[in-house]
Design an enzyme around this catalytic site. Structure first.
Site, PDB file in Angstrom:
ATOM      1  N   GLY A  83      61.805 103.833  31.925  1.00 29.59           N
ATOM      2  CA  GLY A  83      61.188 104.133  30.637  1.00 29.59           C
ATOM      3  C   GLY A  83      60.998 105.632  30.505  1.00 29.59           C
ATOM      4  N   GLY A  85      59.378 108.540  30.895  1.00 33.93           N
ATOM      5  CA  GLY A  85      58.237 109.015  31.661  1.00 33.93           C
ATOM      6  C   GLY A  85      57.801 110.402  31.217  1.00 33.93           C
ATOM      7  NE  ARG A  86      61.708 114.879  32.639  1.00 36.63           N
ATOM      8  CZ  ARG A  86      62.128 115.934  33.259  1.00 36.63           C
ATOM      9  NH1 ARG A  86      61.412 117.021  33.255  1.00 36.63           N
ATOM     10  NH2 ARG A  86      63.277 115.909  33.873  1.00 36.63           N
ATOM     11  CE  LYS A 106      64.884 115.669  29.684  1.00 37.73           C
ATOM     12  NZ  LYS A 106      66.339 115.754  29.858  1.00 37.73           N
ATOM     13  CG  ASP A 118      54.167 116.723  35.588  1.00 43.85           C
ATOM     14  OD1 ASP A 118      55.247 116.196  35.196  1.00 43.85           O
ATOM     15  OD2 ASP A 118      54.103 117.888  36.015  1.00 43.85           O
ATOM     16  NE  ARG A 170      67.185 113.630  25.126  1.00 40.27           N
ATOM     17  CZ  ARG A 170      67.222 113.161  26.373  1.00 40.27           C
ATOM     18  NH1 ARG A 170      67.973 113.743  27.285  1.00 40.27           N
ATOM     19  NH2 ARG A 170      66.508 112.115  26.711  1.00 40.27           N
ATOM     20  NE  ARG A 177      67.328 106.324  27.686  1.00 42.51           N
ATOM     21  CZ  ARG A 177      67.274 107.580  28.099  1.00 42.51           C
ATOM     22  NH1 ARG A 177      67.884 107.911  29.220  1.00 42.51           N
ATOM     23  NH2 ARG A 177      66.624 108.495  27.415  1.00 42.51           N
ATOM     24  CG  ASP A 243      68.288 105.873  34.328  1.00 46.00           C
ATOM     25  OD1 ASP A 243      68.992 105.502  35.276  1.00 46.00           O
ATOM     26  OD2 ASP A 243      67.607 106.913  34.351  1.00 46.00           O
ATOM     27  CG  ASN A 244      70.356 109.574  33.349  1.00 48.94           C
ATOM     28  OD1 ASN A 244      69.347 109.392  32.663  1.00 48.94           O
ATOM     29  ND2 ASN A 244      70.310 110.128  34.531  1.00 48.94           N
TER      30      ASN A 244
HETATM   31  P1  AMP Z   1      66.075 111.572  34.930  1.00 49.56           P
HETATM   32  O1  AMP Z   1      66.554 111.700  36.346  1.00 49.56           O
HETATM   33  O2  AMP Z   1      65.664 112.870  34.301  1.00 49.56           O
HETATM   34  O3  AMP Z   1      67.002 110.798  34.084  1.00 49.56           O
HETATM   35  O4  AMP Z   1      64.698 110.744  35.018  1.00 49.56           O
HETATM   36  C1  AMP Z   1      64.611 109.480  35.603  1.00 49.56           C
HETATM   37  C2  AMP Z   1      63.297 108.830  35.248  1.00 49.56           C
HETATM   38  O5  AMP Z   1      62.200 109.588  35.764  1.00 49.56           O
HETATM   39  C3  AMP Z   1      63.047 108.699  33.754  1.00 49.56           C
HETATM   40  O6  AMP Z   1      62.400 107.473  33.532  1.00 49.56           O
HETATM   41  C4  AMP Z   1      62.142 109.869  33.459  1.00 49.56           C
HETATM   42  O7  AMP Z   1      61.370 109.633  32.323  1.00 49.56           O
HETATM   43  C5  AMP Z   1      61.301 109.946  34.725  1.00 49.56           C
HETATM   44  N1  AMP Z   1      60.759 111.305  34.971  1.00 49.56           N
HETATM   45  C6  AMP Z   1      61.443 112.414  35.336  1.00 49.56           C
HETATM   46  N2  AMP Z   1      60.613 113.477  35.460  1.00 49.56           N
HETATM   47  C7  AMP Z   1      59.365 113.040  35.157  1.00 49.56           C
HETATM   48  C8  AMP Z   1      58.066 113.640  35.091  1.00 49.56           C
HETATM   49  N3  AMP Z   1      57.881 114.936  35.357  1.00 49.56           N
HETATM   50  N4  AMP Z   1      57.028 112.851  34.746  1.00 49.56           N
HETATM   51  C9  AMP Z   1      57.184 111.556  34.473  1.00 49.56           C
HETATM   52  N5  AMP Z   1      58.358 110.922  34.529  1.00 49.56           N
HETATM   53  C10 AMP Z   1      59.452 111.645  34.849  1.00 49.56           C
HETATM   54 MG    MG Z   2      67.276 109.928  32.427  1.00 49.65          MG
END
Ligand code: AMP
Ligand code: MG
Length: 466
Positions: A83, A85-86, A106, A118, A170, A177, A243-244
């Protein structure tokens, strides 16, 4: 068409079952300051030139209904619930010509999906996303885009200490996804799955037949085309987790991505990708692996009969490879100035790539030099010349095709690092200078060795979007 710039937000995604999102507000930041704003993109979207407070999440634009989206994903082949997360979606902007684009912040603070994170982002990685996504757009490759980066006046804490915090805005055709389907499937909620499929079809593939099979085929075709485009410019995404992978066919989630310099299929940039799962040459099979996860998630939609539905999925998945090869070969022919098709072309291309690998040739510059006739003659080039002579097109037509199929400029890793380091220290000049070059990638007449020379011979590493 002329219309006053304004926020025109709709929220079709929130008509999906509640399983797919949670309403959540951005967390205000100390001191929003605009670092970079994409005026051309704002114009296309019909958006006003708002202040930093809006793009930091401190002030919601009119009509916003902020949500975090839920999804799952296979990360390095391991299934996890994820989900946003940020990230927080403000809504879908309706553009002056009737387009619909997600506007997402983002780094706007925690959401119910933040787990231990965070919800924040650091300036360097957000500017990297801005730079690389705009470079991809200029190269004609489907991608999410970047509207703004603002600093927050707060530090984010990472392994290497405190870093300036930032929020990126963004813009995406959508944020649906492979992992969104996996989320519904993991909940064994067939009605939610069906609703998501119908939403995806209406949003991205309205012209296709209204069946799950047709939807899967359209997604597979767009991924095949996208992967071919990545491979043809040497792009390494770096973290092709399910997820990407966006079902719109856009490149999404710029983390540890970079452009390959010396040609080598084993090229990996991500510091955490120790086994090379997401190496340059592995990207097409990984895309197919991800599509297999999508097909699995969609199984209940293909057919009521369990055996029959597995059979259908097993027929659909391998078609990706044929599609990819088709687009890749067509693209390689264009890179070599070939308008016609000959059986010998595949071998001619393979032999060039083998030679490039053996000599450690720079991927971009090799093709750029062939395009402008500035490379030294060798045995392979004589074969190529003989092949060119078999088609009716003139030398001028060949050169034209090659000049628009082979970029003169890609974001060189050492220039990206230089620009990000300077920007983090408050100097935006190198960032703007680099943007000016990489947003005109086909300008072969511009001689800028500083921007076209490879600068990182071996060992360049990028770090996950932190
Ligand atoms: P990503 O590798 O950027 O595609 O992120 C993978 C997952 O980790 C996604 O669900 C993001 O929302 C979560 N995520 C990455 N960085 C953070 C952060 N600083 N705080 C909370 N969730 C994060
Ligand atoms: Mg991602």
């Amino acid at each position: 068409m002329i219309s006053t710039p304004a926020w025109r937000l709709e929220h079709t995604y929130t008509r999906l079952p509640g399983l797919f999102f949670t309403e959540v507000e951005p967390t205000p930041v100390e001191m929003p300051q605009m670092v970079i704003f994409n005026e051309a993109l704002a114009d296309e979207l019909g958006l006003p030139r708002d202040d930093a407070a809006v793009y930091a999440g401190n002030k919601l634009p009119s009509g916003a209904r902020p949500i975090a989206q839920a999804y799952a994903g296979h990360q390095y082949a391991n299934f996890t619930g994820l989900g946003d997360g940020r990230a927080i979606l403000l809504g879908e902007q309706i553009t002056p010509d009737g387009g619909r684009f997600d506007i997402q912040l983002k780094g706007p603070g925690p959401t119910p999906y933040s787990r231990r994170g965070d919800g924040r982002a650091a300036l360097g990685p957000m500017l990297r996303e801005y730079l690389i996504s705009e470079a991809m757009y200029a190269l004609g490759i489907p991608t999410t885009r970047s509207l703004a980066v603002v600093t927050t006046g707060e530090n984010v804490w990472r392994q290497d200490g405190g870093l300036p915090g930032a929020v990126l805005t963004r813009v995406a055709a959508s944020h649906i996804r492979v992992g969104t389907f996996e989320w519904a499937a993991a909940h064994r909620d067939v009605e939610a799955l069906r609703a998501l499929a119908e939403h995806t079809r209406q949003r991205h593939y309205p012209a296709i037949e209204n069946t799950a099979m047709a939807l899967f085929e359209a997604i597979s075709e767009h991924q095949a085309r996208l992967l071919a485009q990545w491979m043809l410019v040497g792009f390494v995404h770096g973290v092709m987790n399910t997820d990407n992978m966006a079902l719109s066919g856009e490149t999404i989630d710029y983390g540890p991505c970079a452009f390959m310099e010396a040609y080598d299929p084993a090229t990996v940039f991500s510091s955490i990708d120790r086994n090379g799962r997401y190496a340059y040459g592995n990207q097409p099979p990984i895309a197919q692996w991800n599509l297999a996860r999508l097909a699995e998630a969609m199984l209940p939609l293909f057919h009521d009969d369990e055996e029959k539905t597995v059979e259908i999925a097993n027929d659909l998945i391998p078609k990706f490879e044929e599609r990819f090869k088709h687009h890749w070969l067509a693209g390689m022919r264009a890179k070599l100035g070939l308008f016609t098709e000959e059986a010998e072309d595949a071998v001619l291309i393979e032999d060039l790539l083998t030679q490039m690998k053996e000599s450690g040739a720079d991927f971009t510059n090799t093709f750029a030099a062939l395009s402008t006739g500035s490379s030294e003659q060798d045995a392979w080039q004589s074969r190529w010349q003989t092949r060119l002579a078999k088609q009716p097109q003139s030398r001028g037509e060949v050169e034209q095709l090659m000049r628009r199929s082979n970029p003169a400029f890609i974001p060189r890793n050492h220039k990206v690092e230089e620009a990000l380091a300077a920007a983090t220290g408050g100097d935006l000049k190198p960032l703007h200078a680099l943007l000016a070059v990489i947003t005109r990638p086909w300008d072969h007449d511009q001689k800028l060795p500083e921007y076209s020379n490879p600068g990182s011979p071996v060992g360049y590493k990028t770090f996950c979007g932190t």
